[in-house]
Design a protein around this motif. Structure first.
Motif, PDB file in Angstrom:
ATOM      1  N   GLU A   1      24.498  22.734  -2.577  1.00 39.26           N
ATOM      2  CA  GLU A   1      25.628  23.468  -3.142  1.00 39.26           C
ATOM      3  C   GLU A   1      25.154  24.628  -4.021  1.00 39.26           C
ATOM      4  OE1 GLU A   1      29.866  22.432  -5.265  1.00 39.26           O
ATOM      5  OE2 GLU A   1      28.209  21.033  -5.542  1.00 39.26           O
ATOM      6  N   GLN A   2      23.987  24.509  -4.623  1.00 38.87           N
ATOM      7  CA  GLN A   2      23.460  25.541  -5.515  1.00 38.87           C
ATOM      8  C   GLN A   2      22.868  26.734  -4.766  1.00 38.87           C
ATOM      9  OE1 GLN A   2      24.187  25.124  -8.743  1.00 38.87           O
ATOM     10  NE2 GLN A   2      25.159  23.259  -7.974  1.00 38.87           N
ATOM     11  N   GLN A   3      22.670  26.618  -3.461  1.00 38.42           N
ATOM     12  CA  GLN A   3      22.072  27.707  -2.691  1.00 38.42           C
ATOM     13  C   GLN A   3      23.053  28.863  -2.542  1.00 38.42           C
ATOM     14  OE1 GLN A   3      20.965  25.435   0.835  1.00 38.42           O
ATOM     15  NE2 GLN A   3      18.834  25.765   0.257  1.00 38.42           N
ATOM     16  N   ASP A   4      22.519  30.040  -2.418  1.00 39.97           N
ATOM     17  CA  ASP A   4      23.335  31.251  -2.305  1.00 39.97           C
ATOM     18  C   ASP A   4      23.573  31.645  -0.840  1.00 39.97           C
ATOM     19  OD1 ASP A   4      24.759  33.453  -3.291  1.00 39.97           O
ATOM     20  OD2 ASP A   4      22.989  34.740  -3.145  1.00 39.97           O
ATOM     21  N   THR A   5      23.434  30.715   0.078  1.00 38.84           N
ATOM     22  CA  THR A   5      23.579  31.029   1.499  1.00 38.84           C
ATOM     23  C   THR A   5      24.983  30.796   2.035  1.00 38.84           C
ATOM     24  OG1 THR A   5      22.903  28.808   2.108  1.00 38.84           O
ATOM     25  CG2 THR A   5      21.172  30.470   1.985  1.00 38.84           C
ATOM     26  N   TRP A   6      25.880  30.262   1.207  1.00 40.08           N
ATOM     27  CA  TRP A   6      27.169  29.795   1.703  1.00 40.08           C
ATOM     28  C   TRP A   6      28.289  30.811   1.510  1.00 40.08           C
ATOM     29  CZ3 TRP A   6      25.487  26.135   4.435  1.00 40.08           C
ATOM     30  CH2 TRP A   6      24.524  25.258   3.976  1.00 40.08           C
ATOM     31  N   ALA A   7      29.047  31.049   2.561  1.00 37.54           N
ATOM     32  CA  ALA A   7      30.308  31.782   2.454  1.00 37.54           C
ATOM     33  C   ALA A   7      31.394  30.805   2.006  1.00 37.54           C
ATOM     34  CB  ALA A   7      30.678  32.411   3.793  1.00 37.54           C
ATOM     35  N   GLU A   8      31.282  29.566   2.480  1.00 40.05           N
ATOM     36  CA  GLU A   8      32.207  28.493   2.106  1.00 40.05           C
ATOM     37  C   GLU A   8      31.399  27.228   1.870  1.00 40.05           C
ATOM     38  OE1 GLU A   8      35.460  27.797   4.838  1.00 40.05           O
ATOM     39  OE2 GLU A   8      35.456  29.899   5.444  1.00 40.05           O
TER      40      GLU A   8
ATOM     41  N   MET B   1      16.581  25.875   4.401  1.00 41.19           N
ATOM     42  CA  MET B   1      17.683  26.793   4.534  1.00 41.19           C
ATOM     43  C   MET B   1      18.414  26.466   5.823  1.00 41.19           C
ATOM     44  SD  MET B   1      17.643  30.909   4.811  1.00 41.19           S
ATOM     45  CE  MET B   1      17.399  31.200   3.101  1.00 41.19           C
ATOM     46  N   LEU B   2      19.739  26.500   5.764  1.00 36.37           N
ATOM     47  CA  LEU B   2      20.518  26.155   6.939  1.00 36.37           C
ATOM     48  C   LEU B   2      20.728  27.334   7.868  1.00 36.37           C
ATOM     49  CD1 LEU B   2      23.233  23.858   5.389  1.00 36.37           C
ATOM     50  CD2 LEU B   2      21.195  23.235   6.661  1.00 36.37           C
ATOM     51  N   ALA B   3      20.426  28.501   7.435  1.00 31.35           N
ATOM     52  CA  ALA B   3      20.587  29.659   8.298  1.00 31.35           C
ATOM     53  C   ALA B   3      19.713  29.470   9.523  1.00 31.35           C
ATOM     54  CB  ALA B   3      20.197  30.923   7.546  1.00 31.35           C
ATOM     55  N   SER B   4      20.182  29.985  10.612  1.00 35.16           N
ATOM     56  CA  SER B   4      19.433  29.815  11.854  1.00 35.16           C
ATOM     57  C   SER B   4      18.094  30.514  11.752  1.00 35.16           C
ATOM     58  CB  SER B   4      20.223  30.392  13.020  1.00 35.16           C
ATOM     59  OG  SER B   4      21.411  29.683  13.174  1.00 35.16           O
ATOM     60  N   ALA B   5      17.073  29.856  12.228  1.00 35.10           N
ATOM     61  CA  ALA B   5      15.738  30.441  12.263  1.00 35.10           C
ATOM     62  C   ALA B   5      15.381  30.704  13.713  1.00 35.10           C
ATOM     63  CB  ALA B   5      14.728  29.465  11.653  1.00 35.10           C
TER      64      ALA B   5
ATOM     65  N   ALA C   1      28.723  11.068  -0.471  1.00 39.31           N
ATOM     66  CA  ALA C   1      28.842  12.457  -0.905  1.00 39.31           C
ATOM     67  C   ALA C   1      28.472  13.357   0.258  1.00 39.31           C
ATOM     68  CB  ALA C   1      27.921  12.716  -2.093  1.00 39.31           C
ATOM     69  N   GLY C   2      29.308  14.340   0.511  1.00 39.53           N
ATOM     70  CA  GLY C   2      29.069  15.247   1.617  1.00 39.53           C
ATOM     71  C   GLY C   2      29.677  16.608   1.348  1.00 39.53           C
ATOM     72  N   ALA C   3      29.533  17.497   2.321  1.00 38.36           N
ATOM     73  CA  ALA C   3      30.092  18.834   2.198  1.00 38.36           C
ATOM     74  C   ALA C   3      30.331  19.418   3.577  1.00 38.36           C
ATOM     75  CB  ALA C   3      29.157  19.739   1.408  1.00 38.36           C
ATOM     76  N   ARG C   4      31.317  20.303   3.612  1.00 36.60           N
ATOM     77  CA  ARG C   4      31.589  21.151   4.777  1.00 36.60           C
ATOM     78  C   ARG C   4      31.172  22.539   4.344  1.00 36.60           C
ATOM     79  NH1 ARG C   4      34.816  25.064   6.027  1.00 36.60           N
ATOM     80  NH2 ARG C   4      35.978  24.900   4.088  1.00 36.60           N
ATOM     81  N   ALA C   5      30.309  23.191   5.121  1.00 34.41           N
ATOM     82  CA  ALA C   5      29.767  24.476   4.684  1.00 34.41           C
ATOM     83  C   ALA C   5      29.637  25.441   5.862  1.00 34.41           C
ATOM     84  CB  ALA C   5      28.407  24.266   4.031  1.00 34.41           C
ATOM     85  N   ILE C   6      29.851  26.712   5.552  1.00 33.48           N
ATOM     86  CA  ILE C   6      29.666  27.785   6.522  1.00 33.48           C
ATOM     87  C   ILE C   6      28.757  28.810   5.869  1.00 33.48           C
ATOM     88  CG2 ILE C   6      30.784  29.611   7.865  1.00 33.48           C
ATOM     89  CD1 ILE C   6      33.295  27.784   7.927  1.00 33.48           C
ATOM     90  N   THR C   7      27.678  29.172   6.548  1.00 33.68           N
ATOM     91  CA  THR C   7      26.737  30.137   5.984  1.00 33.68           C
ATOM     92  C   THR C   7      27.340  31.537   6.025  1.00 33.68           C
ATOM     93  OG1 THR C   7      25.627  30.437   8.110  1.00 33.68           O
ATOM     94  CG2 THR C   7      24.681  28.814   6.610  1.00 33.68           C
ATOM     95  N   LYS C   8      26.858  32.390   5.134  1.00 36.19           N
ATOM     96  CA  LYS C   8      27.354  33.767   5.049  1.00 36.19           C
ATOM     97  C   LYS C   8      27.208  34.498   6.377  1.00 36.19           C
ATOM     98  CE  LYS C   8      26.608  34.337   0.120  1.00 36.19           C
ATOM     99  NZ  LYS C   8      25.815  34.983  -0.931  1.00 36.19           N
ATOM    100  N   GLY C   9      26.140  34.264   7.078  1.00 40.86           N
ATOM    101  CA  GLY C   9      25.911  34.952   8.343  1.00 40.86           C
ATOM    102  C   GLY C   9      26.666  34.377   9.516  1.00 40.86           C
ATOM    103  N   ALA C  10      27.419  33.294   9.318  1.00 38.77           N
ATOM    104  CA  ALA C  10      28.079  32.627  10.442  1.00 38.77           C
ATOM    105  C   ALA C  10      29.593  32.564  10.298  1.00 38.77           C
ATOM    106  CB  ALA C  10      27.523  31.215  10.602  1.00 38.77           C
ATOM    107  N   THR C  11      30.170  33.395   9.455  1.00 37.11           N
ATOM    108  CA  THR C  11      31.615  33.303   9.230  1.00 37.11           C
ATOM    109  C   THR C  11      32.421  33.644  10.473  1.00 37.11           C
ATOM    110  OG1 THR C  11      31.648  35.552   8.333  1.00 37.11           O
ATOM    111  CG2 THR C  11      31.477  33.716   6.739  1.00 37.11           C
ATOM    112  N   GLN C  12      31.883  34.459  11.355  1.00 41.79           N
ATOM    113  CA  GLN C  12      32.592  34.812  12.592  1.00 41.79           C
ATOM    114  C   GLN C  12      32.019  34.106  13.818  1.00 41.79           C
ATOM    115  OE1 GLN C  12      35.384  36.775  12.462  1.00 41.79           O
ATOM    116  NE2 GLN C  12      35.036  36.586  10.265  1.00 41.79           N
ATOM    117  N   ALA C  13      31.037  33.249  13.627  1.00 36.61           N
ATOM    118  CA  ALA C  13      30.307  32.651  14.745  1.00 36.61           C
ATOM    119  C   ALA C  13      30.916  31.364  15.281  1.00 36.61           C
ATOM    120  CB  ALA C  13      28.859  32.385  14.342  1.00 36.61           C
TER     121      ALA C  13
END
Length: 170
Positions: free
Chosen positions: A93-100, A1-5, A110-122
Motif C-alpha cells: 500500500e505504501q508503494q507509489d505504483t498504484w492508480a487505485e 514491483m507489480l508493474a509488468s517487467a 488482509a488483502g487489497a484490490r489494486a491497479i497500477t498507474k500504467g494499467a488503468t486502461q489495460a
C-alpha cells in the motif's frame, strides 16, 4: 514491483520442463509460515483452472527469482499467480505504483484490490492477500473487447480459491 517487467525467459511448470496432465495439487499445510514451499503453478487444480476459463498448465515466469509467478492463458481472462516473500499488503500500500489501491478481505485475510498507474486502461486488476511472511497476488487481464467484464471481481474469485491452499500470515 507489480508493474509488468520484460519477460526474460520462461519454462513450463513441471520439473522436466514439459506439461503435466495431473489433477493433483501440491498444497502446503496452513501451519507453515513460509511461501518457499508454494509452487504458484501447482496451487490450483486442473478443474479449478477450467472453472475460471483458464487453459492448460501454467507457464512459470521468474523474472525476479525471489518472486516467481505462473502465467495462464484463458477466456474471459488471462491470469498470473505470484508469490512475493518480500512484501505484505501493508507494505504494498505504501508503494507509489498504484492508480487505485483498495483494502479488501480475501476469505478473512488482509488483502487489497489494486491497479497500477500504467494499467488503468489495460483492463488489468491485481488482488493480493497476506500469506506466510509475504503475499500472494492474482493478476487478471480481460482478453476480449468490449470491456464488459469486471477483472477485479474475477481476480477476487480466483484469490478466494487460492487462499485456503497457502500458509497463514506470519
Amino acid at each position: 514491483m507489480l508493474a509488468s517487467a520484460a519477460l526474460v525467459g520462461a519454462t513450463a511448470c513441471s520439473p522436466s520442463g514439459g506439461v503435466e496432465d495431473s489433477t493433483e495439487t501440491t498444497v502446503p499445510s496452513s501451519s507453515q509460515r513460509t511461501l518457499a514451499s508454494v509452487d504458484p503453478c501447482a496451487v490450483l487444480s486442473d478443474a479449478e483452472l477450467k472453472s475460471f476459463g483458464l487453459k492448460g498448465a501454467g507457464e512459470l515466469k521468474d523474472e525476479l527469482p525471489w518472486s516467481p509467478r505462473c502465467y495462464y492463458e484463458g477466456d474471459p481472462v488471462n491470469m498470473s499467480l505470484e508469490k512475493n516473500p518480500r512484501r505484505t499488503v501493508a507494505s504494498a500500500e505504501q508503494q507509489d505504483t498504484w492508480a487505485e489501491f483498495e483494502r479488501v478481505e480475501v476469505n478473512g485475510r488482509a488483502g487489497a484490490r489494486a491497479i497500477t498507474k500504467g494499467a488503468t486502461q489495460a483492463r488489468t486488476c491485481n488482488v493480493m492477500f497476506d500469506a506466510g511472511q509475504g503475499t500472494m497476488l492474482v493478476r487478471t487481464r480481460e482478453v476480449h473487447l468490449p470491456d464488459d467484464l469486471d477483472e477485479c471481481a474475477e481476480a477476487l474469485k480466483i484469490a478466494e480459491t487460492v487462499e485456503p491452499k497457502v500458509p497463514e500470515p506470519a
